[in-house]
Motif scaffolding. Structure first.
Motif, PDB file in Angstrom:
ATOM      1  N   ILE A 137      47.382 -10.182 -15.603  1.00  0.00           N
ATOM      2  CA  ILE A 137      47.223 -10.773 -16.933  1.00  0.00           C
ATOM      3  C   ILE A 137      46.668 -12.189 -16.798  1.00  0.00           C
ATOM      4  O   ILE A 137      47.355 -13.110 -16.338  1.00  0.00           O
ATOM      5  CB  ILE A 137      48.558 -10.801 -17.690  1.00  0.00           C
ATOM      6  N   GLY A 138      45.408 -12.361 -17.198  1.00  0.00           N
ATOM      7  CA  GLY A 138      44.772 -13.663 -17.223  1.00  0.00           C
ATOM      8  C   GLY A 138      44.527 -14.113 -18.648  1.00  0.00           C
ATOM      9  O   GLY A 138      44.757 -13.371 -19.614  1.00  0.00           O
ATOM     10  N   SER A 139      44.035 -15.329 -18.794  1.00  0.00           N
ATOM     11  CA  SER A 139      43.746 -15.838 -20.133  1.00  0.00           C
ATOM     12  C   SER A 139      42.805 -17.029 -20.047  1.00  0.00           C
ATOM     13  O   SER A 139      42.674 -17.669 -19.003  1.00  0.00           O
ATOM     14  CB  SER A 139      45.041 -16.259 -20.846  1.00  0.00           C
ATOM     15  N   CYS A 140      42.148 -17.318 -21.164  1.00  0.00           N
ATOM     16  CA  CYS A 140      41.315 -18.504 -21.280  1.00  0.00           C
ATOM     17  C   CYS A 140      41.223 -18.885 -22.744  1.00  0.00           C
ATOM     18  O   CYS A 140      41.552 -18.099 -23.623  1.00  0.00           O
ATOM     19  CB  CYS A 140      39.936 -18.286 -20.654  1.00  0.00           C
ATOM     20  N   VAL A 146      44.744 -30.461 -22.147  1.00  0.00           N
ATOM     21  CA  VAL A 146      45.891 -31.184 -22.714  1.00  0.00           C
ATOM     22  C   VAL A 146      46.555 -30.391 -23.828  1.00  0.00           C
ATOM     23  O   VAL A 146      47.768 -30.507 -24.052  1.00  0.00           O
ATOM     24  CB  VAL A 146      45.481 -32.592 -23.224  1.00  0.00           C
ATOM     25  N   VAL A 147      45.783 -29.579 -24.543  1.00  0.00           N
ATOM     26  CA  VAL A 147      46.355 -28.727 -25.582  1.00  0.00           C
ATOM     27  C   VAL A 147      47.034 -27.509 -24.949  1.00  0.00           C
ATOM     28  O   VAL A 147      48.140 -27.109 -25.349  1.00  0.00           O
ATOM     29  CB  VAL A 147      45.288 -28.290 -26.594  1.00  0.00           C
ATOM     30  N   MET A 148      46.393 -26.909 -23.949  1.00  0.00           N
ATOM     31  CA  MET A 148      46.998 -25.773 -23.268  1.00  0.00           C
ATOM     32  C   MET A 148      48.324 -26.151 -22.624  1.00  0.00           C
ATOM     33  O   MET A 148      49.269 -25.350 -22.596  1.00  0.00           O
ATOM     34  CB  MET A 148      46.050 -25.207 -22.216  1.00  0.00           C
ATOM     35  N   ASP A 149      48.427 -27.375 -22.116  1.00  0.00           N
ATOM     36  CA  ASP A 149      49.679 -27.815 -21.501  1.00  0.00           C
ATOM     37  C   ASP A 149      50.811 -27.912 -22.517  1.00  0.00           C
ATOM     38  O   ASP A 149      51.996 -27.878 -22.138  1.00  0.00           O
ATOM     39  CB  ASP A 149      49.480 -29.163 -20.803  1.00  0.00           C
ATOM     40  N   LYS A 150      50.475 -28.034 -23.779  1.00  0.00           N
ATOM     41  CA  LYS A 150      51.484 -28.009 -24.850  1.00  0.00           C
ATOM     42  C   LYS A 150      51.749 -26.567 -25.305  1.00  0.00           C
ATOM     43  O   LYS A 150      52.901 -26.193 -25.595  1.00  0.00           O
ATOM     44  CB  LYS A 150      50.993 -28.854 -26.032  1.00  0.00           C
ATOM     45  N   LEU A 151      50.710 -25.771 -25.335  1.00  0.00           N
ATOM     46  CA  LEU A 151      50.832 -24.405 -25.830  1.00  0.00           C
ATOM     47  C   LEU A 151      51.560 -23.481 -24.858  1.00  0.00           C
ATOM     48  O   LEU A 151      52.418 -22.686 -25.260  1.00  0.00           O
ATOM     49  CB  LEU A 151      49.428 -23.842 -26.120  1.00  0.00           C
ATOM     50  N   ALA A 165      45.943 -19.232 -16.763  1.00  0.00           N
ATOM     51  CA  ALA A 165      45.325 -19.697 -18.005  1.00  0.00           C
ATOM     52  C   ALA A 165      44.273 -20.743 -17.675  1.00  0.00           C
ATOM     53  O   ALA A 165      44.554 -21.716 -16.968  1.00  0.00           O
ATOM     54  CB  ALA A 165      46.370 -20.284 -18.946  1.00  0.00           C
ATOM     55  N   VAL A 166      43.066 -20.547 -18.187  1.00  0.00           N
ATOM     56  CA  VAL A 166      41.954 -21.467 -17.964  1.00  0.00           C
ATOM     57  C   VAL A 166      41.627 -22.163 -19.279  1.00  0.00           C
ATOM     58  O   VAL A 166      41.421 -21.495 -20.304  1.00  0.00           O
ATOM     59  CB  VAL A 166      40.708 -20.728 -17.436  1.00  0.00           C
ATOM     60  N   ALA A 167      41.600 -23.479 -19.263  1.00  0.00           N
ATOM     61  CA  ALA A 167      41.201 -24.259 -20.436  1.00  0.00           C
ATOM     62  C   ALA A 167      39.703 -24.517 -20.390  1.00  0.00           C
ATOM     63  O   ALA A 167      39.070 -24.459 -19.334  1.00  0.00           O
ATOM     64  CB  ALA A 167      41.961 -25.578 -20.476  1.00  0.00           C
ATOM     65  N   THR A 168      39.147 -24.832 -21.539  1.00  0.00           N
ATOM     66  CA  THR A 168      37.695 -24.933 -21.629  1.00  0.00           C
ATOM     67  C   THR A 168      37.110 -26.102 -20.845  1.00  0.00           C
ATOM     68  O   THR A 168      35.927 -26.096 -20.504  1.00  0.00           O
ATOM     69  CB  THR A 168      37.265 -25.028 -23.107  1.00  0.00           C
ATOM     70  N   ASP A 169      37.944 -27.108 -20.539  1.00  0.00           N
ATOM     71  CA  ASP A 169      37.450 -28.248 -19.765  1.00  0.00           C
ATOM     72  C   ASP A 169      37.907 -28.219 -18.307  1.00  0.00           C
ATOM     73  O   ASP A 169      37.747 -29.198 -17.585  1.00  0.00           O
ATOM     74  CB  ASP A 169      37.845 -29.569 -20.418  1.00  0.00           C
ATOM     75  N   ALA A 184      36.812 -17.213 -13.561  1.00  0.00           N
ATOM     76  CA  ALA A 184      37.826 -18.009 -12.873  1.00  0.00           C
ATOM     77  C   ALA A 184      39.146 -17.247 -12.798  1.00  0.00           C
ATOM     78  O   ALA A 184      39.887 -17.368 -11.818  1.00  0.00           O
ATOM     79  CB  ALA A 184      38.029 -19.350 -13.585  1.00  0.00           C
ATOM     80  N   ASN A 185      39.448 -16.459 -13.819  1.00  0.00           N
ATOM     81  CA  ASN A 185      40.631 -15.600 -13.777  1.00  0.00           C
ATOM     82  C   ASN A 185      40.495 -14.524 -12.707  1.00  0.00           C
ATOM     83  O   ASN A 185      41.447 -14.224 -11.992  1.00  0.00           O
ATOM     84  CB  ASN A 185      40.851 -14.947 -15.147  1.00  0.00           C
ATOM     85  N   VAL A 186      39.307 -13.944 -12.602  1.00  0.00           N
ATOM     86  CA  VAL A 186      39.061 -12.928 -11.581  1.00  0.00           C
ATOM     87  C   VAL A 186      39.333 -13.488 -10.191  1.00  0.00           C
ATOM     88  O   VAL A 186      39.992 -12.850  -9.353  1.00  0.00           O
ATOM     89  CB  VAL A 186      37.612 -12.409 -11.691  1.00  0.00           C
ATOM     90  N   ILE A 187      38.853 -14.700  -9.948  1.00  0.00           N
ATOM     91  CA  ILE A 187      39.041 -15.324  -8.638  1.00  0.00           C
ATOM     92  C   ILE A 187      40.518 -15.629  -8.396  1.00  0.00           C
ATOM     93  O   ILE A 187      41.077 -15.308  -7.339  1.00  0.00           O
ATOM     94  CB  ILE A 187      38.185 -16.594  -8.537  1.00  0.00           C
ATOM     95  N   GLU A 188      41.160 -16.260  -9.359  1.00  0.00           N
ATOM     96  CA  GLU A 188      42.545 -16.674  -9.184  1.00  0.00           C
ATOM     97  C   GLU A 188      43.475 -15.472  -8.998  1.00  0.00           C
ATOM     98  O   GLU A 188      44.422 -15.528  -8.198  1.00  0.00           O
ATOM     99  CB  GLU A 188      43.002 -17.490 -10.399  1.00  0.00           C
TER     100      GLU A 188
END
Length: 285
Positions: A137-140, A146-151, A165-169, A184-188
């Motif tokens: 289970i991946g996500s982006c 900074v928003v993902m770290d809150k979410l 989870a990959v953020a846009t920046d 990036a999810n595939v690699i991780e």
């Protein structure tokens, strides 16, 4: 000799991926959390209001799925918004103006993202179903880090947990509609074949992202940005009204190239079964 080597290489490239499904990469707002995708849109409206520019919800939704700086710029380039900006500020919106809007938007988004980000019904159940099948289970997201770290901790506390989870920046290459966050999810996650991956999203750039990465794509017609309904509004629709909303959203996502269209994440397990069967038959995204 060279001809034989080239032929063998081509045969390897064309070898089908016979499954099973290895991973699903999810979007966040409108897909896993925030039914109707209101956190990014409402906060953008609030940010523009701080610069004395009124923006409708429909206008705010048009560029959804892009990184937020790009979203703000695209929103400011819409004819109606551009005209209002010119009249109010005496010049066309510049990149410096986008920077200023983004600087105003970001703290508002950090403050309010959890307020809007309850899990979409059945999202927790579906992720548990994927785990039970050994599907990673991946996500982006179009959200910055900074928003993902809150979410992410907010979602995890409510039972919604992903492996990555990959953020846009996060990436130098950028965000959607390019393939980089999905890859990036595939690699991780250590996935061996992108053709055994599924990208699930509620926006056109998100579907384009999955296609660019070589994945199967699933568009969400009623839980996300295209329908733009709150959960209460969705539940109050008659079947006829729901069908009209579904048709409008599905048409747009299908034109973007989505392989499958479903109402919400609750319907995803049946699609995973269908894709697994197609992979076994040698079909590719």
């Amino acid at each position: 000799m060279n001809s034989q080597a080239t032929s063998g290489h081509n045969a390897a490239i064309k070898r089908p991926c016979l499954g099973p499904v290895q991973a699903v990469v999810f979007d966040w707002a409108g897909t896993l959390v925030d039914f109707g995708s209101f956190a990014p849109t409402q906060v953008l409206i609030d940010a523009f209001a701080g610069f004395a520019i009124s923006v409708s919800m429909a206008e705010a939704r048009l560029p959804m799925g892009l990184a937020k700086w790009d979203h703000i710029k695209a929103l400011g380039q819409q004819p109606g918004v551009a005209q209002r900006w010119q009249e109010q500020h005496g010049h066309a919106m510049s990149d410096a103006d986008v920077d200023a809007l983004y600087a105003a938007f970001l703290p508002l988004q950090i403050e309010k993202v959890a307020q809007y980000s309850d899990p979409i019904p059945d999202a927790v159940r579906v992720l548990e179903h994927l785990r039970s099948r050994g599907i990673r289970i991946g996500s982006c997201s179009g959200y910055p880090r900074v928003v993902m770290d809150k979410l992410l901790p907010h979602a995890a506390a409510l039972g919604l947990k992903v492996e990555h989870a990959v953020a846009t920046d996060d990436l130098k290459a950028g965000g959607r509609p390019g393939p980089w966050m999905a890859l990036a999810n595939v690699i991780e996650l250590g996935i061996r074949d992108v053709r055994a991956c599924i990208k699930v999203d509620d926006t056109v750039p998100g579907i384009e992202e999955g296609l660019a990465a070589g994945m199967w794509t699933v568009g969400l017609s009623l839980s996300g940005n295209e329908a733009g309904l709150s959960l209460d509004e969705y539940r109050q629709l008659s079947e006829a009204e729901r069908a009209l909303r579904r048709e409008a959203a599905s048409t747009k996502l299908a034109q973007a190239g989505a392989h499958y269209l479903i109402d919400t994440i609750a319907d995803l397990p049946a699609v995973i079964d269908a894709i697994a069967e197609r992979l076994q038959r040698g079909e590719q995204p």
